[in-house]
Design an enzyme around this catalytic site. Structure first.
Site, PDB file in Angstrom:
ATOM      1  CG  HIS A 115      -1.188   6.179  -2.606  1.00 34.69           C
ATOM      2  ND1 HIS A 115      -2.318   6.017  -3.365  1.00 34.69           N
ATOM      3  CD2 HIS A 115      -1.494   5.722  -1.365  1.00 34.69           C
ATOM      4  CE1 HIS A 115      -3.281   5.505  -2.615  1.00 34.69           C
ATOM      5  NE2 HIS A 115      -2.801   5.307  -1.392  1.00 34.69           N
ATOM      6  CG  HIS A 159      -7.567   3.254  -0.591  1.00 38.11           C
ATOM      7  ND1 HIS A 159      -6.827   2.680  -1.591  1.00 38.11           N
ATOM      8  CD2 HIS A 159      -6.710   4.081   0.082  1.00 38.11           C
ATOM      9  CE1 HIS A 159      -5.578   3.132  -1.523  1.00 38.11           C
ATOM     10  NE2 HIS A 159      -5.486   3.985  -0.528  1.00 38.11           N
ATOM     11  CG  HIS A 203      -1.942   1.052   1.253  1.00 32.84           C
ATOM     12  ND1 HIS A 203      -3.170   0.919   1.863  1.00 32.84           N
ATOM     13  CD2 HIS A 203      -1.934   2.312   0.761  1.00 32.84           C
ATOM     14  CE1 HIS A 203      -3.870   2.032   1.735  1.00 32.84           C
ATOM     15  NE2 HIS A 203      -3.124   2.908   1.065  1.00 32.84           N
ATOM     16  CD  GLU A 210      -7.592   6.511   4.300  1.00 31.04           C
ATOM     17  OE1 GLU A 210      -8.105   6.489   3.164  1.00 31.04           O
ATOM     18  OE2 GLU A 210      -6.510   7.089   4.549  1.00 31.04           O
ATOM     19  CG  ASP A 256      -1.667   5.665   2.720  1.00 26.96           C
ATOM     20  OD1 ASP A 256      -1.891   5.462   1.510  1.00 26.96           O
ATOM     21  OD2 ASP A 256      -2.536   6.125   3.490  1.00 26.96           O
ATOM     22  CG  ASP A 257      -0.016   8.941   0.513  1.00 23.66           C
ATOM     23  OD1 ASP A 257       0.113   8.873  -0.714  1.00 23.66           O
ATOM     24  OD2 ASP A 257      -1.072   8.631   1.112  1.00 23.66           O
TER      25      ASP A 257
HETATM   26  N1  ADE Z   1      -4.496   8.718  -2.108  1.00 27.61           N
HETATM   27  C1  ADE Z   1      -3.269   8.833  -1.578  1.00 27.61           C
HETATM   28  N2  ADE Z   1      -3.296   8.476  -0.289  1.00 27.61           N
HETATM   29  C2  ADE Z   1      -4.559   8.114   0.007  1.00 27.61           C
HETATM   30  C3  ADE Z   1      -5.219   7.640   1.159  1.00 27.61           C
HETATM   31  N3  ADE Z   1      -4.591   7.474   2.321  1.00 27.61           N
HETATM   32  N4  ADE Z   1      -6.533   7.384   1.082  1.00 27.61           N
HETATM   33  C4  ADE Z   1      -7.193   7.568  -0.052  1.00 27.61           C
HETATM   34  N5  ADE Z   1      -6.623   8.010  -1.173  1.00 27.61           N
HETATM   35  C5  ADE Z   1      -5.310   8.282  -1.152  1.00 27.61           C
HETATM   36 ZN    ZN Z   2      -3.708   4.758   0.374  1.00 28.19          ZN
END
Ligand code: ADE
Ligand code: ZN
Length: 343
Positions: A26, A204, A24, A207, A285-286
């Site tokens: 991005h 997703h 996971h 969340e 994630d990011d």
């Molecule tokens: N795009 C990038 N990060 C995300 C996240 N945590 N949830 C949904 N979309 C995303």
């Molecule tokens: Zn994500």
């Protein structure tokens, strides 16, 4: 005269990162401020934040949408194939240092095509880095094409069709962006079409959105993994179903704290998910926005949630079990994990 020996400082041995898969991630969320400024200069773009420090100061989020606003804004610096190659190469270099041996990488084509950057530019640019990743970094990779759920389903379908010449590089489709008010059911036909093209499906769900979105992702989109999924605990029947089917969850602890899906790491539901028998994995994630890459997430769980080495190893093993790997590579990577020395 007494001679003074230099004091030897006792340092705790730094554990080398466990071999693991990242499921996971991005790629646009790996854009570090330094690279953002380099690319802005290269492409003659003025960023809304004058310095790296001013940009970092903007990394204080109140929810998913407040993060997405900055995430989409900063993508303006990504314009050429070389930009996407540099972005992916920077991630792979960091990921290798964090013990990643296999990465399944999300990208958001609509966030680029909507700004006039072609899908060819995005996929060829990322592909140039991914093609040499195993050789250069010891990391096997997949690409996951994500649809933006806050855009119309017709646009997602057009994106899928536009991606057809690139499907040799793409194994899976996913669903991301603003969750609340954008239930998975909106994309049932798009995911049916993707499956008919031979693609695997993830999404997703849970969340920020409710447990019912996770049911929809499973029953309507027929996903094989749920990204995040932490709100499943609000529905005992769903939790039992996820445990019985061993449907993996790609959980992102530092992200959940930064986006305020949970209050603190000490309150994170990850132990409860594991206790319920779910196949939990840990991911970043990011990472450029949330204060850490994947090993940093593992270490945060060790230090701030008190997870022991056995549990962390189980999470690393789960990452290989949940990956879309061929059995030989999976066995090879699990053997690497088992051979990895305990600190
Ligand atoms: N795009 C990038 N990060 C995300 C996240 N945590 N949830 C949904 N979309 C995303
Ligand atoms: Zn994500």
């Amino acid at each position: 005269m007494a001679t003074h020996q230099p004091r030897t400082r006792k340092t705790r041995p730094v554990p080398t990162p466990l071999p693991k898969a990242e499921l996971h991630l991005h790629i646009e969320g790996t854009l570090e401020p330094e690279l953002a400024f380099t690319l802005a200069e290269r492409n003659d773009i003025t960023l809304p934040h004058p310095t790296i420090d001013a940009l970092r100061a903007a990394y204080s989020f109140t929810d998913l949408q407040s993060f997405l606003n900055l995430y989409y804004e900063l993508m303006a610096v990504l314009r050429t194939e070389a930009d996407f190659t540099d972005l992916a190469e920077a991630y792979l270099t960091r990921a290798a240092a964090q013990g990643v041996r296999h990465a399944e990488i999300f990208f958001d084509p609509q966030a680029h095509t909507s700004r006039g950057v072609s899908l060819d530019t995005v996929v060829n640019g990322l592909g140039a880095a991914l093609d040499t990743s195993l050789e250069r970094h010891g990391i096997s990779t997949h690409l996951i094409l994500c649809f933006l759920r806050d855009r119309p389903a017709t646009e997602a379908l057009a994106t899928l069709h536009a991606a057809r010449p690139h499907l040799h590089r793409i194994s899976t489709v996913g669903l991301d962006s603003a969750e609340l008010g954008h239930p998975p059911e909106k994309f049932t036909h798009v995911f049916d079409t993707a499956r008919a093209l031979g693609l695997r499906c993830v999404a997703h769900a849970g969340e920020e959105g409710p447990a019912s979105y996770i049911w929809q992702a499973l029953n309507l989109l027929k996903v094989e993994r749920v990204d995040h999924g932490i709100r499943c605990l609000e529905d005992p029947e769903l939790t039992a179903h996820l445990a019985a089917t061993q449907t993996p969850l790609t959980v992102c602890p530092l992200s959940n704290v930064r986006l305020r899906a949970v209050n603190t790491l000490a309150d994170h539901p990850l132990p409860a998910l594991m206790d319920a028998g779910l196949l939990v994995t840990v991911n970043s994630d990011d990472p450029a926005y949330f204060g850490g890459y994947v090993h940093d997430n593992y270490e945060a769980l060790r230090h701030r949630l008190g997870l022991d080495e056995t549990t962390l190893r189980q999470l690393a093993r789960n990452s290989f079990t949940a990956a879309f790997l061929d059995p030989r590579r999976r066995d090879e990577l699990i053997a690497q994990l088992d051979a990895h020395p305990t600190p």
